[in-house]
Motif scaffolding. Structure first.
Motif, PDB file in Angstrom:
ATOM      1  N   UNK A  16      41.054 -92.193  58.530  1.00  0.00           N
ATOM      2  CA  UNK A  16      39.939 -92.854  59.220  1.00  0.00           C
ATOM      3  C   UNK A  16      38.667 -92.856  58.375  1.00  0.00           C
ATOM      4  N   UNK A  17      38.526 -91.870  57.498  1.00  0.00           N
ATOM      5  CA  UNK A  17      37.325 -91.795  56.703  1.00  0.00           C
ATOM      6  C   UNK A  17      37.473 -92.373  55.312  1.00  0.00           C
ATOM      7  N   UNK A  18      38.445 -91.870  54.566  1.00  0.00           N
ATOM      8  CA  UNK A  18      38.568 -92.267  53.162  1.00  0.00           C
ATOM      9  C   UNK A  18      39.259 -93.622  53.014  1.00  0.00           C
ATOM     10  N   UNK A  19      40.438 -93.784  53.621  1.00  0.00           N
ATOM     11  CA  UNK A  19      41.172 -95.036  53.456  1.00  0.00           C
ATOM     12  C   UNK A  19      40.454 -96.213  54.108  1.00  0.00           C
ATOM     13  N   UNK A  20      39.995 -96.043  55.333  1.00  0.00           N
ATOM     14  CA  UNK A  20      39.258 -97.122  55.981  1.00  0.00           C
ATOM     15  C   UNK A  20      37.922 -97.367  55.284  1.00  0.00           C
ATOM     16  N   UNK A  21      37.297 -96.297  54.817  1.00  0.00           N
ATOM     17  CA  UNK A  21      36.046 -96.470  54.087  1.00  0.00           C
ATOM     18  C   UNK A  21      36.229 -97.323  52.845  1.00  0.00           C
ATOM     19  N   UNK A  22      37.311 -97.068  52.132  1.00  0.00           N
ATOM     20  CA  UNK A  22      37.601 -97.862  50.935  1.00  0.00           C
ATOM     21  C   UNK A  22      37.852 -99.318  51.317  1.00  0.00           C
TER      22      UNK A  22
END
Length: 289
Positions: A16-22
């Motif tokens: 939710x944080x790293x992959x979606x942020x990217x």
């Protein structure tokens, strides 16, 4: 849109944080700097760890979105009943004071509504690289993806039931499509009202993405996602479900159903829905989906 995602830990923060942020073209960090706050046009606080930065986010004067996935203490608060869970959620929301909350299930969105907090539902996306694989003629393996400690008594039961049928029970295989059936079960302190109502169902989404039926306990995520499979509460029901899915016909039909469901849970599809939520928050609207 400059999106700053703040959080930490493993599992849901990674997705939710790293992959979606990217995928959103944003910045993801566990230690935001003054430069990060200045750069951001909208701030997403992810999980409990992200919520700890609520004061800094408000001081930066940017719209604050709280992704409340896995927002409670686990396993310490898993045993809370609905009333205690809502009290906990109300207290956290008062502390975070988000412009909008992001709920991991529609049931969690309804809980936010019950305490008067605007929220939007955002499902978990599936693991990258998974595509529904053709069903095999015979079952040879059943698999579980996740922390094996969550299985509790189900671990031994599954190993025995698979052994009795000449099958193999695997935990965290390199590729979920190596298995013919998947299971998503919890026991003991890892089960409870909040896990059943507010857990995102990432194991269910990954089963859909892999094209495999999933045997799970009843939950809000299961009802909302509707993955092909069975729900069980007892060992006898689990045994019956394993036998029912031994026939290749139902597994072939399940794979076809997964092909229809899977596109909605890709990273790109969920990121697109998230972008609408974030734009709405920046414009002072409740929800963009």
């Amino acid at each position: 849109m400059n999106v700053l995602l703040v959080g930490g830990g493993q599992g849901s923060w990674t997705m939710r944080g790293i992959q979606l942020g990217r995928a959103l073209g944003g910045r993801s960090t566990s230690s935001p700097t003054r430069a990060d706050w200045d750069w951001a046009e909208v701030v997403v606080l992810v999980k409990r760890s992200g919520a700890r930065h609520a004061g800094e986010a408000r001081a930066a004067g940017k719209p604050v979105v709280w992704d409340a996935v896995d927002c409670w203490g686990q396993p310490s608060q898993n045993g809370y009943d609905e009333r205690a869970a809502l009290d906990m959620l109300r207290g956290l929301t008062i502390s975070v004071a988000p412009t909008v909350a992001v709920a991991a299930t529609r049931a969690q969105a309804a809980a936010f509504a019950a305490i008067g907090v605007p929220s939007c539902y955002l499902p978990h996306h599936s693991w990258d690289g998974l595509e529904p694989a053709e069903a095999r003629a015979a079952v040879s393996a059943v698999a579980y993806q996740g922390n094996p400690g969550y299985l509790g008594r189900w671990d031994g039961i599954l190993a025995r039931l698979c052994r009795d049928r000449g099958w193999r029970f695997a935990v965290n295989p390199p590729d979920l499509r190596e298995a013919d059936l998947l299971v998503a079960l919890r026991d003991g302190p890892w089960d409870g009202w909040m896990p059943r109502q507010w857990k995102s169902g990432v194991k269910l989404v990954n089963a859909v993405a892999a094209g495999r039926p999933v045997i799970a306990q009843p939950s809000a995520a299961h009802a909302e996602i509707g993955p092909p499979g069975s729900t069980v509460e007892t060992e006898a029901q689990l045994a019956a479900a394993l036998d029912a899915w031994a026939d290749p016909g139902p597994r072939e039909a399940a794979c076809e159903a997964c092909r229809r469901l899977a596109p909605a849970y890709t990273l790109s599809a969920v990121a697109e829905a998230y972008a609408k939520i974030l734009r709405a928050a920046m414009e002072g609207r409740t929800c963009g989906n």
